[in-house]
Design an enzyme around this catalytic site. Structure first.
Site, PDB file in Angstrom:
ATOM      1  N   HIS A 126      22.475  28.910  31.979  1.00 33.97           N
ATOM      2  CA  HIS A 126      22.452  28.019  33.278  1.00 33.97           C
ATOM      3  C   HIS A 126      20.999  27.552  33.610  1.00 33.97           C
ATOM      4  O   HIS A 126      20.912  26.650  34.306  1.00 33.97           O
ATOM      5  CB  HIS A 126      22.831  28.685  34.592  1.00 33.97           C
ATOM      6  CG  HIS A 126      24.374  29.164  34.544  1.00 33.97           C
ATOM      7  ND1 HIS A 126      25.398  28.374  34.200  1.00 33.97           N
ATOM      8  CD2 HIS A 126      25.050  30.418  34.882  1.00 33.97           C
ATOM      9  CE1 HIS A 126      26.497  28.987  34.227  1.00 33.97           C
ATOM     10  NE2 HIS A 126      26.372  30.208  34.601  1.00 33.97           N
ATOM     11  N   ASP A 163      31.638  31.964  27.605  1.00 39.37           N
ATOM     12  CA  ASP A 163      31.327  32.573  28.831  1.00 39.37           C
ATOM     13  C   ASP A 163      32.111  31.675  29.823  1.00 39.37           C
ATOM     14  O   ASP A 163      32.591  30.492  29.609  1.00 39.37           O
ATOM     15  CB  ASP A 163      29.774  32.101  29.347  1.00 39.37           C
ATOM     16  CG  ASP A 163      29.361  32.885  30.543  1.00 39.37           C
ATOM     17  OD1 ASP A 163      28.797  33.878  30.599  1.00 39.37           O
ATOM     18  OD2 ASP A 163      29.835  32.314  31.566  1.00 39.37           O
ATOM     19  N   HIS A 165      31.855  30.528  32.583  1.00 40.06           N
ATOM     20  CA  HIS A 165      31.191  29.360  33.404  1.00 40.06           C
ATOM     21  C   HIS A 165      30.372  28.578  32.433  1.00 40.06           C
ATOM     22  O   HIS A 165      30.209  28.761  31.431  1.00 40.06           O
ATOM     23  CB  HIS A 165      29.894  30.017  34.095  1.00 40.06           C
ATOM     24  CG  HIS A 165      30.230  31.389  35.055  1.00 40.06           C
ATOM     25  ND1 HIS A 165      30.298  32.576  34.898  1.00 40.06           N
ATOM     26  CD2 HIS A 165      30.892  31.075  36.326  1.00 40.06           C
ATOM     27  CE1 HIS A 165      30.760  33.317  35.848  1.00 40.06           C
ATOM     28  NE2 HIS A 165      31.213  32.350  36.895  1.00 40.06           N
ATOM     29  N   ASP A 247      32.316  37.477  30.712  1.00 48.07           N
ATOM     30  CA  ASP A 247      32.941  37.379  31.898  1.00 48.07           C
ATOM     31  C   ASP A 247      34.230  36.522  31.870  1.00 48.07           C
ATOM     32  O   ASP A 247      34.999  36.387  32.953  1.00 48.07           O
ATOM     33  CB  ASP A 247      31.837  36.493  33.042  1.00 48.07           C
ATOM     34  CG  ASP A 247      31.278  35.555  32.286  1.00 48.07           C
ATOM     35  OD1 ASP A 247      31.646  35.076  31.326  1.00 48.07           O
ATOM     36  OD2 ASP A 247      30.328  35.065  33.259  1.00 48.07           O
TER      37      ASP A 247
HETATM   38 ZN   LIG Z   1      29.132  33.331  33.153  1.00 49.60          ZN
END
Ligand SMILES: [Zn+2]
Length: 308
Positions: A126, A163, A165, A247
């Protein structure tokens, strides 16, 4: 076949507090799980990584931002946003996290270990050029892509990110380079809100795969496989980088995908087979998210085993 397990004790010095989902216990869970598989433990090359230098981090981040993180850590820490903590040890942790992945790249090219998994924190996907966010300070995997091109004279790098996200930071740090392609599968709508399928980047080198929560496992694996097929149609990478966020496992507190450990085994085997056809089997993988530590560790161990 040598597979390296790369880590650095300084990654444990990024102190977010036990109430934070991205706490140091995540990283401790992996060697604990690894020791339960004695055969695998002994088959791996255990490497203590190095620290990335400020010049290396500047391959993808602004100098002012790098200096800011260092300064914040030196003066005792602070917060970049509500979720993203800098502690006194965070500079050493974040440079070690990036350095481990750069070591993985070096080992893949000098023959010490064709494949590696770096168990690092803070995570990286991120982090933007001038701003950390989403628990991430420096873009470990994006840095590895730029570093491999600069240091090892290759051009084409494929980054894949499972992931839960969107790897918004990775996309931002690589999308202006036409020879780096990026595939990210992620829950949608979900944090950080980016990653629409139409967002292909300025050179159409980005394959975003937004997926609904709580779908049958096989749907995620199918979508993932199809995106990698599309990204590599008529194009062969010289290095494969994997942002291994666990995750996306069923039951993770920060996501609602339904993947199981055996799905990561199958996806890893598929990536390894592709990498053998593409680039002599070079796979450099690094931990991103994963917030159910024991589940994440089981998946990381299975991922390592599948790389052998
Ligand atoms: Zn994540």
């Amino acid at each position: 076949m040598t597979v390296a397990y790369i880590s650095h004790s300084d990654c444990g010095r990024h102190d977010t507090g036990w109430g934070h989902p991205e706490h140091v216990g995540r990283l401790r869970a992996i060697p604990r799980a690894l020791r339960e598989d004695a055969d695998l433990f002994h088959a791996l090359e255990h490497i203590e990584g190095r620290h990335a230098t400020p010049d290396e981090i500047a391959l993808a981040h602004d100098r002012a931002y790098i200096d800011r993180i260092r300064g914040m850590a030196e003066s005792g820490g602070g917060r970049l946003d509500a979720d993203t903590v800098v502690s006194e040890g965070s500079w050493d942790a974040a440079t070690a996290g990036a350095g481990c992945v750069l070591d993985g790249v070096d080992m893949a090219f000098d023959g010490r270990a064709l494949r590696s998994f770096s168990a690092v924190r803070p995570p990286g996907h991120h982090a933007l050029a001038n701003r950390g966010m989403g628990f991430c300070l420096f873009g470990n995997v994006a840095l590895a892509a730029h570093y491999a091109r600069q240091r090892h004279g290759i051009a084409r790098v494929l980054i894949v990110d499972w992931d839960v996200h969107h790897g918004n930071g990775t996309q931002a740090l690589v999308e202006r380079e036409p020879d780096i392609r990026f595939v990210s599968m992620h829950q949608w709508p979900w944090y950080p809100g980016t990653g629409a399928a139409e967002d292909r980047g300025p050179h159409r080198t980005i394959w975003n795969v937004p997926m609904p929560a709580s779908a049958p496992r096989a749907r995620y694996v199918d979508a993932w496989t199809r995106a990698i097929d599309a990204a590599t149609d008529g194009w062969m990478p010289e290095l494969l980088l994997v942002s291994t966020g666990f995750d996306s496992l069923q039951g993770d507190p920060l996501g609602a995908f339904t993947l199981e450990v055996e799905d990561f085994v199958a996806m890893t085997r598929d990536l390894v087979a592709r990498s053998v056809a593409w680039c002599g089997g070079r796979v450099v993988s690094a931990l991103e998210g994963g917030y159910a530590p024991d589940r994440m560790a089981a998946a990381a161990v299975a991922h390592l085993k599948a790389m052998i």
